[in-house]
Design an enzyme around this catalytic site. Sequence first.
Site: not given
Length: 253
Positions: A11-13, A99, A101, A169, A175, A215, A236-237
């Site tokens: 998930n590159w966001k 998600h 976010e 999640e 993150g 994470s 993500g990251g």
Amino acid sequence: MSTRRPLIAGNWKMNGLRADGLALAEGVVARRKAERGIPCDVLVCPPFTLIADVARIAAGSDVAVGGQDCHAKVSGAHTGDTAAAMLKDAGCGYAIVGHSERRADHGETDAVVKAKAAAAHQAGLVAIVCVGETLAQRDAGQTMDVNRTQLRGSLPDGANAANTVIAYEPVWAIGTGRVATPEQAQEVHAVIRAELAARLGAAEADAMRILYGGSMKPDNAKALLALPDVDGGLIGGASLKAEDFWAIAKACG
Ligand code: PGA
């Protein structure tokens, strides 16, 4: 014995201008082509601006492409939004919905997430339906209730193991570098699977993939992916570096 094949989803966001994003996609595709035998499905979810180009790069490679959101409606006056059919048209096979976010930044409720997942299904996309508790909810002992409630409210009729993936999640792990322990992850995944069994029946629940997100990194992936009810990761990251993302995929082997 389950036949679930892990899904490793990036998930590159809201990251990636053209040069970096396309190089990242090329890096993932090259690694998948070199190591097709790694027993997992691989998905990247770039920002909307890069989807069509990433889909071209991924064509024929066994790397799937997904959107990070979709609108609940098929088309119409919804400035700035993207319909599920548009994602499909641009080369996507998946859409992430709900998600945390988006729930936080855009006030998306379970009902909205459910409508988006239904729209994804209607367009022929696999919906990745996200659930997860905040730290305050965990500290208050509400983790299982929150996840059960989100799942009940966010899963549309017609959801099945072929058209739906669940992503657990924990918001406090996203993150933050603070990953759920294997025990914490397995505990919630098992509760989610039991909830799926109550709703969809044992066979469908046994076949449906439940990803862990928050994470996940090369150094903790193996322990998480080895858990009985963890069927992959939403990353993500660590999905922003092809090498790290691929190291996580390799932890499935
Ligand atoms: P993270 O994000 O891996 O950077 O914690 C996961 C996610 O939000 O999907």
